[in-house]
Design an enzyme around this catalytic site. Structure first.
Site, PDB file in Angstrom:
ATOM      1  N   ASN A   1      12.937  -4.368   9.736  1.00 21.60           N
ATOM      2  CA  ASN A   1      11.656  -4.679  10.359  1.00 21.60           C
ATOM      3  C   ASN A   1      11.426  -6.174  10.511  1.00 21.60           C
ATOM      4  O   ASN A   1      10.807  -6.625  11.486  1.00 21.60           O
ATOM      5  CB  ASN A   1      10.520  -4.049   9.562  1.00 21.60           C
ATOM      6  CG  ASN A   1      10.552  -2.533   9.614  1.00 21.60           C
ATOM      7  OD1 ASN A   1      11.101  -1.948  10.541  1.00 21.60           O
ATOM      8  ND2 ASN A   1       9.974  -1.897   8.609  1.00 21.60           N
TER       9      ASN A   1
ATOM     10  N   ARG B   1       7.120  10.086   4.362  1.00 28.10           N
ATOM     11  CA  ARG B   1       5.701   9.944   4.045  1.00 28.10           C
ATOM     12  C   ARG B   1       4.915  11.211   4.375  1.00 28.10           C
ATOM     13  O   ARG B   1       3.964  11.572   3.694  1.00 28.10           O
ATOM     14  CB  ARG B   1       5.115   8.748   4.803  1.00 28.10           C
ATOM     15  CG  ARG B   1       3.644   8.506   4.538  1.00 28.10           C
ATOM     16  CD  ARG B   1       3.204   7.143   5.015  1.00 28.10           C
ATOM     17  NE  ARG B   1       3.823   6.090   4.237  1.00 28.10           N
ATOM     18  CZ  ARG B   1       3.600   4.787   4.423  1.00 28.10           C
ATOM     19  NH1 ARG B   1       2.790   4.396   5.381  1.00 28.10           N
ATOM     20  NH2 ARG B   1       4.202   3.881   3.676  1.00 28.10           N
TER      21      ARG B   1
ATOM     22  N   TRP C   1       0.847  -1.187   0.000  1.00 23.71           N
ATOM     23  CA  TRP C   1       0.000   0.000   0.000  1.00 23.71           C
ATOM     24  C   TRP C   1       0.892   1.251   0.000  1.00 23.71           C
ATOM     25  O   TRP C   1       1.879   1.331   0.729  1.00 23.71           O
ATOM     26  CB  TRP C   1      -0.895  -0.008   1.234  1.00 23.71           C
ATOM     27  CG  TRP C   1      -1.685   1.237   1.463  1.00 23.71           C
ATOM     28  CD1 TRP C   1      -2.539   1.842   0.593  1.00 23.71           C
ATOM     29  CD2 TRP C   1      -1.729   2.021   2.662  1.00 23.71           C
ATOM     30  NE1 TRP C   1      -3.109   2.960   1.174  1.00 23.71           N
ATOM     31  CE2 TRP C   1      -2.626   3.096   2.442  1.00 23.71           C
ATOM     32  CE3 TRP C   1      -1.097   1.928   3.899  1.00 23.71           C
ATOM     33  CZ2 TRP C   1      -2.906   4.058   3.416  1.00 23.71           C
ATOM     34  CZ3 TRP C   1      -1.379   2.876   4.861  1.00 23.71           C
ATOM     35  CH2 TRP C   1      -2.275   3.926   4.621  1.00 23.71           C
TER      36      TRP C   1
ATOM     37  N   SER D   1     -11.501  -6.537   6.312  1.00 24.61           N
ATOM     38  CA  SER D   1     -10.604  -5.484   6.793  1.00 24.61           C
ATOM     39  C   SER D   1     -11.409  -4.362   7.418  1.00 24.61           C
ATOM     40  O   SER D   1     -12.368  -3.864   6.801  1.00 24.61           O
ATOM     41  CB  SER D   1      -9.759  -4.936   5.630  1.00 24.61           C
ATOM     42  OG  SER D   1      -8.937  -3.876   6.055  1.00 24.61           O
TER      43      SER D   1
ATOM     44  N   TYR E   1      -4.966  -0.418  -4.698  1.00 26.50           N
ATOM     45  CA  TYR E   1      -3.667   0.215  -4.508  1.00 26.50           C
ATOM     46  C   TYR E   1      -3.103   0.654  -5.866  1.00 26.50           C
ATOM     47  O   TYR E   1      -2.894  -0.166  -6.761  1.00 26.50           O
ATOM     48  CB  TYR E   1      -2.675  -0.719  -3.829  1.00 26.50           C
ATOM     49  CG  TYR E   1      -3.017  -1.130  -2.414  1.00 26.50           C
ATOM     50  CD1 TYR E   1      -4.004  -0.470  -1.678  1.00 26.50           C
ATOM     51  CD2 TYR E   1      -2.351  -2.193  -1.804  1.00 26.50           C
ATOM     52  CE1 TYR E   1      -4.304  -0.860  -0.386  1.00 26.50           C
ATOM     53  CE2 TYR E   1      -2.647  -2.583  -0.508  1.00 26.50           C
ATOM     54  CZ  TYR E   1      -3.643  -1.912   0.196  1.00 26.50           C
ATOM     55  OH  TYR E   1      -3.944  -2.309   1.487  1.00 26.50           O
TER      56      TYR E   1
ATOM     57  N   GLN F   1       4.673   5.471  -4.770  1.00 26.95           N
ATOM     58  CA  GLN F   1       5.761   6.224  -4.153  1.00 26.95           C
ATOM     59  C   GLN F   1       7.148   5.806  -4.634  1.00 26.95           C
ATOM     60  O   GLN F   1       8.085   6.595  -4.580  1.00 26.95           O
ATOM     61  CB  GLN F   1       5.705   6.084  -2.629  1.00 26.95           C
ATOM     62  CG  GLN F   1       4.570   6.841  -1.974  1.00 26.95           C
ATOM     63  CD  GLN F   1       4.623   6.718  -0.454  1.00 26.95           C
ATOM     64  OE1 GLN F   1       5.300   5.860   0.090  1.00 26.95           O
ATOM     65  NE2 GLN F   1       3.896   7.573   0.231  1.00 26.95           N
TER      66      GLN F   1
ATOM     67  N   TRP G   1      -2.196  -3.635   9.988  1.00 29.94           N
ATOM     68  CA  TRP G   1      -1.438  -2.715   9.146  1.00 29.94           C
ATOM     69  C   TRP G   1      -1.011  -1.492   9.957  1.00 29.94           C
ATOM     70  O   TRP G   1      -1.579  -1.207  11.000  1.00 29.94           O
ATOM     71  CB  TRP G   1      -2.236  -2.307   7.904  1.00 29.94           C
ATOM     72  CG  TRP G   1      -3.552  -1.613   8.092  1.00 29.94           C
ATOM     73  CD1 TRP G   1      -4.773  -2.194   8.255  1.00 29.94           C
ATOM     74  CD2 TRP G   1      -3.794  -0.201   8.071  1.00 29.94           C
ATOM     75  NE1 TRP G   1      -5.749  -1.244   8.360  1.00 29.94           N
ATOM     76  CE2 TRP G   1      -5.180  -0.005   8.245  1.00 29.94           C
ATOM     77  CE3 TRP G   1      -2.965   0.922   7.924  1.00 29.94           C
ATOM     78  CZ2 TRP G   1      -5.767   1.266   8.284  1.00 29.94           C
ATOM     79  CZ3 TRP G   1      -3.551   2.182   7.960  1.00 29.94           C
ATOM     80  CH2 TRP G   1      -4.930   2.344   8.131  1.00 29.94           C
ATOM     81  N   SER G   2       0.012  -0.847   9.478  1.00 30.31           N
ATOM     82  CA  SER G   2       0.599   0.335  10.103  1.00 30.31           C
ATOM     83  C   SER G   2       1.075   0.092  11.537  1.00 30.31           C
ATOM     84  O   SER G   2       0.797   0.890  12.437  1.00 30.31           O
ATOM     85  CB  SER G   2      -0.388   1.513  10.075  1.00 30.31           C
ATOM     86  OG  SER G   2       0.268   2.728  10.327  1.00 30.31           O
ATOM     87  N   PRO G   3       1.825  -0.989  11.781  1.00 38.58           N
ATOM     88  CA  PRO G   3       2.329  -1.211  13.149  1.00 38.58           C
ATOM     89  C   PRO G   3       3.319  -0.149  13.608  1.00 38.58           C
ATOM     90  O   PRO G   3       3.543   0.015  14.807  1.00 38.58           O
ATOM     91  CB  PRO G   3       3.000  -2.587  13.039  1.00 38.58           C
ATOM     92  CG  PRO G   3       3.392  -2.701  11.602  1.00 38.58           C
ATOM     93  CD  PRO G   3       2.286  -2.030  10.848  1.00 38.58           C
TER      94      PRO G   3
END
Length: 336
Positions: free
Chosen positions: A295, A228, A21, A152, A54, A27, A205-207
């Site tokens: 990560n 970002r 995403w 989701s 996406y 990007q 998502w987005s941890p």
């Protein structure tokens, strides 16, 4: 890399999952995207999450092209349906039977595969009867185009209704994909207990809270160039809610805790969500291959209880816990 069962099933996924995403087809350039996927594979990540919406289907195409040489049985590919795609016509959005059955075919073509391991309802569709949606998903499974079904950002009530219909249709609804981080804990009060009862896991998502939990954003300082928070193509809007000086000041205080555990701040953030036993995987994104390797090293980390308490004390009242936020994630109408 550690692996966890997804929901009440025999299906295992890598607890660090690679997602594209806001990156692939948007990007970052395709060669960088390919390098990031290769870095994920090198780190032992086998699970890849995307969605048809996406970059208006381009992200799926980039991922499919990169993974086409891999042994299909050794990787897990997830995608989603709901958001407007293509020319964004009146049936190019939502969870109607028409959109689901057309969308799965498009996703499979772009991903260059005969099936996806998990097909997810990207949001709840208030304008389509849930019975229609779940029947369409059941048909996708019976056609062999998806092995399992997920959702989701569904509320506890929506999960309960969906799971009941899935049981009637003899298909497995095994996952929910919500936002979750040390700063955003809105699923803990209602969604997680209900999911445990129903045999549903979270793929979060987005941890890293859109990069904020890396500590790279400093209170009172200019935003880092190329981050970002400076991206006008969508990234800026997603991260701004975490950029208040009160939050950023607290986040800086997490760095010493990470160092004590021999972790980077990003690794601490990813490992933190994996301490929740209802979380099967943390989705990471990346704009550089080295971010993937960093990560992925959070896999298998155990954070002692005393450190979890210290994290809570540091973040204090900047943590968002209001369960009602989940209900606002699905649009009231599905107009393209």
């Amino acid at each position: 890399m550690q692996f966890r069962y997804l929901g009440n099933s025999g299906f295992k996924i890598s607890e660090i999952t690679y997602g594209n995403w806001l990156t692939h087809g948007s990007q970052i350039e395709n060669d960088t995207a390919t390098a990031c996927v290769r870095a994920a594979l090198d780190a032992g990540i086998t699970t890849f999450d995307t969605a048809d919406v996406y970059a208006n289907t381009v992200a799926e195409s980039v991922l499919g092209e990169t993974l086409k040489g891999e042994r299909r049985a050794s990787i897990e590919i997830f995608t989603k349906v709901f958001g407007p795609t293509g020319p964004k016509g009146h049936n190019d959005v939502g969870l109607s039977r028409k959109h689901i059955l057309e969308s799965i075919n498009g996703s499979l073509e772009r991903l260059q595969t005969d099936y996806v391991d998990l097909y997810q309802a990207h949001r709840f569709d208030f304008e389509t009867p849930l019975e229609e949606t779940m029947q369409a998903f059941a048909d996708v499974v019976r056609q062999g185009k998806a092995l399992y079904i997920g959702v989701s950002e569904w509320t506890a009530e929506q999960l309960r209704a969906g799971a009941a219909l899935a049981k009637e249709l003899n298909i497995q609804l095994i996952s929910n994909q919500p936002e979750y981080s040390a700063l955003w804990r809105v699923i803990e009060e209602e969604v997680v207990p209900t999911s445990k009862e129903l045999g549903i896991s979270q793929i979060v998502w987005s941890p890293i809270a859109q990069g904020v939990l890396t500590g790279k954003y400093k209170p009172g300082a200019p935003l880092p160039e190329g981050s970002r928070a400076t991206d006008e193509r969508g990234g800026k809007d997603t991260v701004k809610r975490f950029l208040g000086d009160d939050i950023l000041t607290r986040v800086q205080q997490l760095e010493p805790i990470a160092r004590e555990l021999d972790l980077t701040s990003a690794q601490l953030a990813v490992a933190w969500v994996l301490q929740n036993d209802n979380v099967a995987a943390a989705i990471i994104g990346a704009s550089r291959p080295e971010q993937v390797a960093e990560n992925a090293a959070a896999s298998g980390v155990t954070i002692p209880a005393e450190f979890l308490s210290r994290i809570d004390d540091v973040l204090g009242d900047v943590v968002e816990r209001d369960a009602s936020h989940t209900a606002t994630r699905s649009p009231a109408t599905r107009e393209a």
